[in-house]
Design a protein around this motif. Structure first.
Motif, mmCIF file in Angstrom:
data_model
loop_
_atom_site.group_PDB
_atom_site.id
_atom_site.type_symbol
_atom_site.label_atom_id
_atom_site.label_comp_id
_atom_site.label_asym_id
_atom_site.label_seq_id
_atom_site.Cartn_x
_atom_site.Cartn_y
_atom_site.Cartn_z
ATOM 1 N N ALA A 1 -23.321 -2.218 8.334
ATOM 2 C CA ALA A 1 -24.494 -1.372 8.572
ATOM 3 C C ALA A 1 -25.525 -2.109 9.427
ATOM 4 O O ALA A 1 -26.146 -1.525 10.325
ATOM 5 N N MET B 1 -26.649 -1.295 13.410
ATOM 6 C CA MET B 1 -28.043 -1.220 13.856
ATOM 7 C C MET B 1 -28.258 -2.079 15.098
ATOM 8 O O MET B 1 -28.868 -1.632 16.089
ATOM 9 N N PHE C 1 -29.649 -5.245 3.843
ATOM 10 C CA PHE C 1 -28.952 -3.979 3.660
ATOM 11 C C PHE C 1 -28.308 -4.092 2.282
ATOM 12 O O PHE C 1 -27.374 -4.870 2.090
ATOM 13 N N THR D 1 -29.258 4.199 5.064
ATOM 14 C CA THR D 1 -28.287 4.227 6.165
ATOM 15 C C THR D 1 -27.476 5.514 6.218
ATOM 16 O O THR D 1 -26.572 5.639 7.039
ATOM 17 N N TYR E 1 -27.003 7.334 14.076
ATOM 18 C CA TYR E 1 -26.669 6.245 13.140
ATOM 19 C C TYR E 1 -26.279 6.788 11.768
ATOM 20 O O TYR E 1 -26.950 7.654 11.216
#
Length: 326
Positions: free
Chosen positions: A168, A172, A204, A225, A248
């Motif tokens: 994740a 990004m 995260f 996320t 995303y």
């Protein structure tokens, strides 16, 4: 005149009849639910919570067997090599199914696509992006702007190399053009603890690991996320609300798998029992309490979902140059 062809056809019909009879009485003994993580983790919790309503639907108990180790590959291999009779299931996370094949490659001891048959999705687990309460950012847009302004100076933690939390953060970086350094930890709790102590810029993380520190005022939740907001933290916006991150999305997920040789009727029987269990409001509430968002998919839809996720994870691992050694 009886020929070899007649004998082969007769044998085939007899075998099919025996198989149909066996499936018709399924299940007539307990079902093993193998989990590749220690007791108390997310996958283990799902296996135990869904086990009781599935027992009511199937008439047989699901006995949880924890086999942690090797990034959950010990458990996955055990199920991949088990007989396809419906009596051995794998409760798995995204890592051992969708990420490990790209991360470990030739070191894999099973073929996740061929040797594990998707039964059903149980739920998704968005990552929570948290920062120290002292950091001057409060929204996804402010976080990305801060990361771009401090390129090469920031870091993010996760619970390990190549897992969804790590991926994740790398997604990004790729989409936003940021350069936040990954710092792997052995578990989410130490990963967020060091963020609260200002040793790492952000993490995260799972909701369960971060929430106590958020409630104590030591961490601030900046984003999730997933595409949607989490019901547990409706005030926290998706990371995709930041400029450049409109597409995303990366979440962990939990699902049920069977050996790849399991006949379709047994897969459908198991999927039906799991889907009935997930439809119960009491189970959905318990999963939500754990930061797991219940989500049901048919066997066919889940298979397509797994293939799509494997491709997505593999691309992130390749583009970020991630290896099992870090």
């Amino acid at each position: 005149m009886i020929t070899r062809r007649h004998l082969a056809a007769t044998a085939g019909l007899a075998l099919a009849a025996r198989s149909a009879r066996a499936q018709g009485g399924f299940p007539n003994r307990p079902i093993r639910s193998i989990v590749g993580y220690p007791p108390g983790g997310g996958v283990d919790i799902v296996a135990r919570l869904i086990g009781e309503p599935m027992r009511a639907a199937l008439g047989q108990p699901l006995v949880v067997e924890n086999r942690p180790g090797a990034s959950a590959m010990i458990a996955a291999q055990a199920v991949a090599k088990a007989p396809g009779d419906g009596y051995t299931l794998l409760f798995a996370a995204a890592g051992e199914i969708a990420a490990n094949p790209a991360l470990y490659k030739e070191r894999m001891s099973y073929d996740a696509e061929r040797e594990l048959a998707p039964v059903t999705l149980c739920g998704t687990v968005p990552c929570l992006v948290v920062v120290p309460s002292s950091l001057p950012v409060r929204t996804p847009a402010e976080l990305i702007a801060y990361a771009r302004a401090n390129k090469g100076k920031l870091s993010f933690s996760s619970s390990g190399i190549g897992n969804p939390q790590h991926l994740a953060g790398e997604l990004m970086n790729r989409m936003a053009g940021t350069d936040v350094l990954h710092v792997p930890y052995r578990g989410s709790v130490p990963a967020v603890t060091d963020v609260a102590s200002d040793r790492v810029t952000m993490s995260f993380s799972s909701l369960g690991a971060a929430l106590p520190l958020i409630q104590e005022g030591k961490l601030r939740a900046i984003a999730v996320t997933s595409k949607e907001r989490m019901p547990q933290l409706p005030e926290v916006a998706p990371l995709r609300e930041a400029p450049g991150l409109e597409n995303y999305e990366l979440v962990n997920w939990f699902g049920i798998f069977a050996p790849g040789t399991t006949p379709a009727p047994l897969l459908e029987r198991l999927a039906s029992a799991a889907e009935s269990a997930l439809a119960e409001p009491s189970l959905a509430a318990k999963l939500n309490d754990q930061g797991i968002i219940p989500r049901r998919l048919s066997t066919t839809a889940f298979r397509a979902f797994v293939q799509e996720e494997a491709g997505k994870f593999a691309a992130i691992i390749r583009d970020a140059g991630i290896t099992a050694e870090g």
